[in-house]
Design an enzyme around this catalytic site. Structure first.
Site, PDB file in Angstrom:
ATOM      1  N   TYR A  65       0.944  -1.070   0.102  1.00 31.18           N
ATOM      2  CA  TYR A  65       0.025   0.120   0.070  1.00 31.18           C
ATOM      3  C   TYR A  65       0.894   1.106  -0.053  1.00 31.18           C
ATOM      4  O   TYR A  65       1.968   1.148   0.278  1.00 31.18           O
ATOM      5  CB  TYR A  65      -0.963  -0.159   1.248  1.00 31.18           C
ATOM      6  CG  TYR A  65      -0.265   0.354   2.441  1.00 31.18           C
ATOM      7  CD1 TYR A  65      -0.414   1.735   3.129  1.00 31.18           C
ATOM      8  CD2 TYR A  65       0.191  -0.518   3.334  1.00 31.18           C
ATOM      9  CE1 TYR A  65       0.203   2.094   4.279  1.00 31.18           C
ATOM     10  CE2 TYR A  65       0.373  -0.297   4.718  1.00 31.18           C
ATOM     11  CZ  TYR A  65       0.718   0.952   5.083  1.00 31.18           C
ATOM     12  OH  TYR A  65       1.037   1.111   6.384  1.00 31.18           O
ATOM     13  N   CYS A  66       0.213   2.455  -0.254  1.00 30.11           N
ATOM     14  CA  CYS A  66       0.927   3.697  -0.389  1.00 30.11           C
ATOM     15  C   CYS A  66      -0.157   4.558   0.053  1.00 30.11           C
ATOM     16  O   CYS A  66      -1.040   4.227   0.827  1.00 30.11           O
ATOM     17  CB  CYS A  66       1.563   3.952  -1.895  1.00 30.11           C
ATOM     18  SG  CYS A  66       0.339   3.888  -3.237  1.00 30.11           S
ATOM     19  N   LEU A  67      -0.201   5.801  -0.384  1.00 31.28           N
ATOM     20  CA  LEU A  67      -1.036   6.712  -0.092  1.00 31.28           C
ATOM     21  C   LEU A  67      -2.622   6.511  -0.787  1.00 31.28           C
ATOM     22  O   LEU A  67      -3.496   6.522  -0.116  1.00 31.28           O
ATOM     23  CB  LEU A  67      -0.744   8.338  -0.392  1.00 31.28           C
ATOM     24  CG  LEU A  67      -1.749   9.374   0.034  1.00 31.28           C
ATOM     25  CD1 LEU A  67      -1.788   9.357   1.652  1.00 31.28           C
ATOM     26  CD2 LEU A  67      -1.238  10.779  -0.467  1.00 31.28           C
TER      27      LEU A  67
END
Length: 105
Positions: A65-67
């Site tokens: 995951y990231c932003l």
């Protein structure tokens, strides 16, 4: 097909609650991670991922995951190309997770 699937925030929460074996990796920058991350996640900034792949268990499902999901989809494609078979991108990233009021540590 890019060699990976998406997982929703609800599905990830369920995986955590069932104590399912998987590796959760946050590919955001250190400054972003300083604002909080999903419990149990390992921080590997996207640009360092190629040098860190040997440390990741190929036997467990892998969730990135990231932003918002863009950088983590790049991480997923990279991991799939490296021979990881069960690779997932958190749809909506940590933003989608936080929008559901799921915990951030």
């Amino acid at each position: 097909m890019y060699g990976f699937k998406e997982v929703t925030a609800e599905q990830l929460k369920e995986m955590q609650e069932k104590a399912q074996a998987f590796t959760l990796i946050d590919v955001r920058s250190p400054a972003e991670v300083a604002r909080g991350m999903i419990s149990g996640a390992k921080h590997i900034p996207l640009h360092l991922l190629p040098m860190s792949m040997a440390e990741i268990d190929k036997e467990k499902p892998l969730v990135f995951y990231c932003l918002s999901g863009g950088r983590s989809s790049q991480a997923c494609a990279f991991a799939a190309a490296q021979g990881f078979s069960e690779v997932y991108n958190l749809r909506g990233g940590i933003s989608g997770w936080a929008n559901r009021s799921f915990p951030i540590v």
